[in-house]
Design a protein around this motif. Structure first.
Motif, short mmCIF file in Angstrom:
data_model
loop_
_atom_site.label_atom_id
_atom_site.label_comp_id
_atom_site.label_asym_id
_atom_site.label_seq_id
_atom_site.Cartn_x
_atom_site.Cartn_y
_atom_site.Cartn_z
N ALA A 235 -35.80 16.01 -9.75
CA ALA A 235 -35.52 17.25 -9.62
C ALA A 235 -35.72 17.33 -7.25
CB ALA A 235 -36.23 17.99 -10.09
N GLU A 236 -36.32 15.65 -7.52
CA GLU A 236 -36.62 15.81 -6.27
C GLU A 236 -35.16 14.95 -5.85
OE1 GLU A 236 -38.61 15.68 -3.57
OE2 GLU A 236 -40.26 15.47 -5.15
N LEU A 237 -34.28 14.57 -6.07
CA LEU A 237 -32.93 14.21 -5.99
C LEU A 237 -32.47 15.57 -5.37
CD1 LEU A 237 -33.14 11.07 -7.61
CD2 LEU A 237 -33.00 10.98 -5.09
N THR A 238 -32.41 16.37 -6.55
CA THR A 238 -31.71 17.38 -7.19
C THR A 238 -31.40 18.60 -5.70
OG1 THR A 238 -30.84 17.45 -9.21
CG2 THR A 238 -30.77 19.44 -7.88
N ALA A 239 -33.04 18.45 -5.01
CA ALA A 239 -33.29 19.31 -3.30
C ALA A 239 -32.72 18.62 -2.38
CB ALA A 239 -35.05 18.60 -3.44
N ALA A 240 -32.41 16.70 -2.58
CA ALA A 240 -32.40 16.11 -1.34
C ALA A 240 -30.35 16.44 -1.70
CB ALA A 240 -32.27 15.03 -1.65
N GLN A 241 -29.83 16.07 -2.66
CA GLN A 241 -28.93 17.38 -2.67
C GLN A 241 -28.54 17.85 -2.09
OE1 GLN A 241 -26.58 17.42 -6.49
NE2 GLN A 241 -25.04 16.35 -6.35
N LYS A 242 -29.46 19.53 -2.64
CA LYS A 242 -29.08 20.48 -1.59
C LYS A 242 -29.42 20.48 -0.47
CE LYS A 242 -30.19 23.48 -5.74
NZ LYS A 242 -31.55 24.69 -6.29
N ASN A 243 -29.96 19.87 0.45
CA ASN A 243 -30.08 20.03 1.63
C ASN A 243 -28.99 18.45 2.26
OD1 ASN A 243 -32.14 21.30 1.35
ND2 ASN A 243 -33.47 19.31 1.67
N GLY A 244 -28.37 18.06 0.99
CA GLY A 244 -27.25 17.48 2.38
C GLY A 244 -27.16 16.10 2.85
N ASP A 245 -28.78 15.60 2.03
CA ASP A 245 -29.52 14.79 1.80
C ASP A 245 -29.69 13.41 0.81
OD1 ASP A 245 -30.66 15.82 4.69
OD2 ASP A 245 -32.46 16.25 3.39
N LEU A 246 -28.99 13.44 0.18
CA LEU A 246 -29.32 12.42 -1.00
C LEU A 246 -28.39 11.65 -0.61
CD1 LEU A 246 -29.78 11.90 -4.01
CD2 LEU A 246 -27.24 12.84 -4.48
N ASP A 247 -26.89 11.40 0.22
CA ASP A 247 -26.39 9.69 0.05
C ASP A 247 -27.50 9.33 0.90
OD1 ASP A 247 -24.17 9.83 -0.77
OD2 ASP A 247 -23.42 10.95 0.67
N ASP A 248 -28.15 9.96 2.23
CA ASP A 248 -29.05 8.93 3.49
C ASP A 248 -30.07 8.82 2.29
OD1 ASP A 248 -28.02 9.01 5.00
OD2 ASP A 248 -28.36 11.40 5.29
N VAL A 249 -30.49 9.11 0.75
CA VAL A 249 -31.50 8.67 0.86
C VAL A 249 -31.58 7.65 -0.64
CG1 VAL A 249 -33.03 9.90 -2.04
CG2 VAL A 249 -33.02 11.21 0.10
N GLU A 250 -30.20 7.70 -1.11
CA GLU A 250 -29.75 6.52 -2.11
C GLU A 250 -29.80 5.32 -1.26
OE1 GLU A 250 -26.18 5.31 -4.95
OE2 GLU A 250 -26.18 7.46 -3.33
N ASP A 251 -29.25 5.04 0.54
CA ASP A 251 -29.11 4.00 1.43
C ASP A 251 -30.71 3.46 1.54
OD1 ASP A 251 -27.53 2.72 2.46
OD2 ASP A 251 -28.86 2.89 4.45
N GLU A 252 -30.91 4.80 2.06
CA GLU A 252 -33.13 4.03 2.30
C GLU A 252 -33.78 3.49 0.98
OE1 GLU A 252 -33.48 7.85 5.66
OE2 GLU A 252 -33.98 8.05 3.50
N LEU A 253 -33.51 4.04 -0.31
CA LEU A 253 -34.48 3.35 -1.58
C LEU A 253 -33.60 2.02 -1.44
CD1 LEU A 253 -33.71 6.61 -3.94
CD2 LEU A 253 -36.22 5.57 -2.98
N PHE A 254 -31.92 2.09 -1.13
CA PHE A 254 -31.60 0.22 -1.51
C PHE A 254 -32.51 -0.45 -0.42
CE2 PHE A 254 -27.86 -2.74 -0.03
CZ PHE A 254 -28.48 -3.24 -1.24
N ARG A 255 -32.36 -0.25 0.83
CA ARG A 255 -32.42 -1.17 1.75
C ARG A 255 -33.98 -0.94 1.61
NH1 ARG A 255 -32.91 1.84 6.34
NH2 ARG A 255 -31.98 3.76 5.80
N PHE A 256 -35.04 0.18 1.14
CA PHE A 256 -36.85 -0.43 1.60
C PHE A 256 -37.00 -1.14 0.06
CE2 PHE A 256 -40.27 0.64 -0.19
CZ PHE A 256 -41.17 0.74 0.34
N GLY A 257 -35.60 -1.12 -0.59
CA GLY A 257 -35.69 -2.44 -2.11
C GLY A 257 -35.98 -3.27 -1.37
#
Length: 271
Positions: free
Chosen positions: A106-128
């Motif tokens: 649901a959190e990722l869906t909210a990001a998708q609706k806001n157009g932020d999903l690609d950035d979130v995916e990249d940020e999770l990867f970089r944080f890891g």
């Protein structure tokens, strides 16, 4: 997750998708509610066992969940939890694992609706990658002698203003309530969910009469071939289309309704 638990999770994912496809439902708020229920059932082992007891009637378990959660979380969250506890589970812990996945989705869906999903995916990867290369940071984030609030505060210091709010919330929940997972495993799971969500597209389908199961299956397959991605159909019935079908994927409209053909012909004649 196997057997009955896997089937229950698949059904719950479909219900979540149907809810979050609606513009009237806040996916972000729903994520917070589901995360709160996850934390509750993770703590209350006896309650979790009651809600997953196969000897108990499913409707009775759903009613119990409704009494406990009503007024504490949204009606949509209560309905999702009620559907979950009506299902059969191979292990009681699978219920909590599924709730946690639904909250993250649901959190990722909210990001998708806001157009932020690609950035979130990249940020999770970089944080890891950062955590994996900094032993002191990893130790601080996973220190069980530190309070959950202290670990969450560290996440806010690290990501606040530097990452999308969705990324910050997902990482903070993982760090404060790891539920037995390593930090690396949790980040990998979140990255996988983000990738799956990015590959999913939603088609709004409007027809004059309801589609049969076979028609829905064929349409979904055709759209998946056309767009090269998994396609979720959000179905709507509107007699005004007079027949045919209207499909909207993002900003693109595939129009095959009789009403629109008549309107188009009228415009051409008038012109």
């Amino acid at each position: 997750m196997h057997g009955a638990s896997r089937e229950a999770l698949v059904a719950a994912r479909e219900r979540l998708d149907a809810l979050t496809d609606s513009t009237s439902v806040s996916a972000e708020a729903l994520a917070g509610d589901l995360a709160a229920v996850t934390a509750l059932l993770d703590r209350e082992v006896s309650l979790r066992r009651v809600l997953t007891d196969p000897a108990q009637d499913g409707d009775a378990k759903a009613e119990l969940a409704g009494r406990l959660l009503g007024g504490q979380v949204s009606g949509e969250a209560v309905d999702l939890v009620a559907g979950l506890v009506r299902s059969r589970w191979s292990a009681s812990r699978d219920l909590v694992d599924s709730l946690e996945e639904l909250a993250d989705t649901a959190e990722l869906t909210a990001a998708q609706k806001n157009g932020d999903l690609d950035d979130v995916e990249d940020e999770l990867f970089r944080f890891g990658r950062i955590v994996g290369s900094d032993a002191a940071l990893r130790s601080a984030l996973t220190d069980r002698t530190a309070s959950a609030s202290a670990r969450g505060g560290l996440v806010r210091e690290l990501l606040g203003g530097r990452a999308r709010p969705t990324t910050e919330r997902l990482v903070a929940r993982l760090v404060t309530t790891p539920r037995g997972r390593s930090l690396e495993a949790g980040l990998e799971s979140l990255s996988k969910l983000a990738a799956e969500r990015r590959e999913r597209m939603v088609a709004v389908v409007t027809t004059a009469v309801p589609l049969s199961d076979l028609q829905k299956q064929r349409l979904g397959q055709s759209l998946a071939r056309l767009y090269g991605r998994q396609m979720h159909l959000n179905l709507d019935v509107d007699p005004a289309v007079l027949g045919g079908i209207k499909v909207q994927v993002g900003d693109e409209i595939i129009n095959g309704s009789i009403a629109d053909r008549i309107e188009d012909a009228s415009r051409r004649m008038a012109g």
